[in-house]
Design a protein around this motif. Sequence first.
Motif, PDB file in Angstrom:
ATOM      1  N   UNK A 214       0.845  -1.196   0.000  1.00  0.00           N
ATOM      2  CA  UNK A 214       0.000   0.000   0.000  1.00  0.00           C
ATOM      3  C   UNK A 214       0.880   1.246   0.000  1.00  0.00           C
ATOM      4  N   UNK A 215       0.683   2.082  -0.991  1.00  0.00           N
ATOM      5  CA  UNK A 215       1.479   3.300  -1.115  1.00  0.00           C
ATOM      6  C   UNK A 215       0.802   4.452  -0.391  1.00  0.00           C
ATOM      7  N   UNK A 216       1.583   5.163   0.403  1.00  0.00           N
ATOM      8  CA  UNK A 216       1.050   6.334   1.086  1.00  0.00           C
ATOM      9  C   UNK A 216       1.167   7.570   0.213  1.00  0.00           C
ATOM     10  N   UNK A 217       0.869   8.692   0.785  1.00  0.00           N
ATOM     11  CA  UNK A 217       0.935   9.966   0.075  1.00  0.00           C
ATOM     12  C   UNK A 217       2.160  10.736   0.586  1.00  0.00           C
ATOM     13  N   UNK A 218       3.185  10.937  -0.245  1.00  0.00           N
ATOM     14  CA  UNK A 218       4.384  11.638   0.225  1.00  0.00           C
ATOM     15  C   UNK A 218       4.096  13.015   0.798  1.00  0.00           C
ATOM     16  N   UNK A 219       3.082  13.698   0.259  1.00  0.00           N
ATOM     17  CA  UNK A 219       2.780  15.040   0.753  1.00  0.00           C
ATOM     18  C   UNK A 219       2.239  15.021   2.180  1.00  0.00           C
ATOM     19  N   UNK A 220       1.834  13.829   2.644  1.00  0.00           N
ATOM     20  CA  UNK A 220       1.296  13.714   3.996  1.00  0.00           C
ATOM     21  C   UNK A 220       2.385  13.409   5.029  1.00  0.00           C
ATOM     22  N   UNK A 221       3.614  13.208   4.565  1.00  0.00           N
ATOM     23  CA  UNK A 221       4.721  12.896   5.479  1.00  0.00           C
ATOM     24  C   UNK A 221       5.196  14.173   6.163  1.00  0.00           C
ATOM     25  N   UNK A 222       5.243  14.145   7.467  1.00  0.00           N
ATOM     26  CA  UNK A 222       5.720  15.292   8.225  1.00  0.00           C
ATOM     27  C   UNK A 222       7.196  15.108   8.565  1.00  0.00           C
ATOM     28  N   UNK A 223       7.978  16.157   8.360  1.00  0.00           N
ATOM     29  CA  UNK A 223       9.385  16.100   8.725  1.00  0.00           C
ATOM     30  C   UNK A 223       9.585  16.245  10.231  1.00  0.00           C
ATOM     31  N   UNK A 224       8.592  16.721  10.906  1.00  0.00           N
ATOM     32  CA  UNK A 224       8.691  16.936  12.348  1.00  0.00           C
ATOM     33  C   UNK A 224       8.896  15.584  13.052  1.00  0.00           C
ATOM     34  N   UNK A 225      10.057  15.439  13.659  1.00  0.00           N
ATOM     35  CA  UNK A 225      10.347  14.215  14.396  1.00  0.00           C
ATOM     36  C   UNK A 225      10.816  13.056  13.540  1.00  0.00           C
ATOM     37  N   UNK A 226      10.913  13.219  12.224  1.00  0.00           N
ATOM     38  CA  UNK A 226      11.354  12.144  11.334  1.00  0.00           C
ATOM     39  C   UNK A 226      12.826  11.837  11.582  1.00  0.00           C
ATOM     40  N   UNK A 227      13.149  10.556  11.775  1.00  0.00           N
ATOM     41  CA  UNK A 227      14.538  10.173  12.030  1.00  0.00           C
ATOM     42  C   UNK A 227      15.294  10.079  10.712  1.00  0.00           C
ATOM     43  N   UNK A 228      16.414  10.782  10.606  1.00  0.00           N
ATOM     44  CA  UNK A 228      17.255  10.781   9.412  1.00  0.00           C
ATOM     45  C   UNK A 228      18.672  10.410   9.829  1.00  0.00           C
ATOM     46  N   UNK A 229      19.223   9.386   9.188  1.00  0.00           N
ATOM     47  CA  UNK A 229      20.608   8.990   9.448  1.00  0.00           C
ATOM     48  C   UNK A 229      21.498   9.593   8.372  1.00  0.00           C
ATOM     49  N   UNK A 230      22.453  10.387   8.771  1.00  0.00           N
ATOM     50  CA  UNK A 230      23.385  11.047   7.858  1.00  0.00           C
ATOM     51  C   UNK A 230      24.684  10.246   7.859  1.00  0.00           C
ATOM     52  N   UNK A 231      24.871   9.402   6.827  1.00  0.00           N
ATOM     53  CA  UNK A 231      26.057   8.538   6.708  1.00  0.00           C
ATOM     54  C   UNK A 231      26.876   9.068   5.539  1.00  0.00           C
ATOM     55  N   UNK A 232      28.038   9.668   5.815  1.00  0.00           N
ATOM     56  CA  UNK A 232      28.780  10.330   4.750  1.00  0.00           C
ATOM     57  C   UNK A 232      29.999   9.542   4.260  1.00  0.00           C
ATOM     58  N   UNK A 233      30.189   8.318   4.767  1.00  0.00           N
ATOM     59  CA  UNK A 233      31.311   7.495   4.299  1.00  0.00           C
ATOM     60  C   UNK A 233      31.059   6.041   4.654  1.00  0.00           C
ATOM     61  N   UNK A 234      31.658   5.147   3.866  1.00  0.00           N
ATOM     62  CA  UNK A 234      31.611   3.726   4.240  1.00  0.00           C
ATOM     63  C   UNK A 234      32.873   3.316   4.994  1.00  0.00           C
TER      64      UNK A 234
END
Length: 221
Positions: free
Chosen positions: A79-99
């Motif tokens: 089931x595909x959601x609606x990207x426009x409904x995604x809130x950035x507030x509190x969204x966990x983002x992992x910033x990996x800049x190297x292997x």
Amino acid sequence: GLGADIGGSIRIPAFMNGVFGHKPTGGLIPNAGQYPLPGADAMRMVTSGPLTRRAEDLWPLVRALAGPTPKSPEVLAIELGDPSAVSLEGLRVLDVDTNGVSRVDAELVKAQHRLADHLASRGARVERVSFEALKKSVLIWSAMLSSTGGKDFAVMLGDGESLSIGREFLRFLGGRSDFTGPSLALAAIEEIPKRFPGNTRELVAEGLALRRELEERIGDG
């Protein structure tokens, strides 16, 4: 445009040419019609996906391409959601800049950090992290792909007979090969697990552990 990606074949050309490429979640978009296809157990490692001039065009294409079809039994009813409904507030983002192995140009690292900082300014929970297992990412990828079975890429290149990769590399260096450098490199990487079967099992286990670690770090949001 459309591409197929199992190790970067959508994402890398898109990056090199200033367009947007997306490798969707395995099992979302049918692979029917591609050639060559890997073994059945790898059909969710490879996936079709879009390449577009603008980022906002990726989603409409994914939505149009997704969905089960009898020709692609690996596809799930997701089931595909609606990207426009995604809130950035509190969204966990992992910033990996190297292997931890390959050098990344400083300008690219800065650009990635600017994007992470922008997401943080919009309320996302950004964590700059590293994963030790990524140092073996190429070997892990090769081992996990090899463990799924299917026809070897070197055999496909040789039209049914295994290609002599070393000889073909020499032909490539002399401008006489019928194959590209990346295709020969892929065939060579596939050979590594066959020569070290014990290491293959260990690498597959490390790959599964890395997957679990990533899922735990990303969480549900």
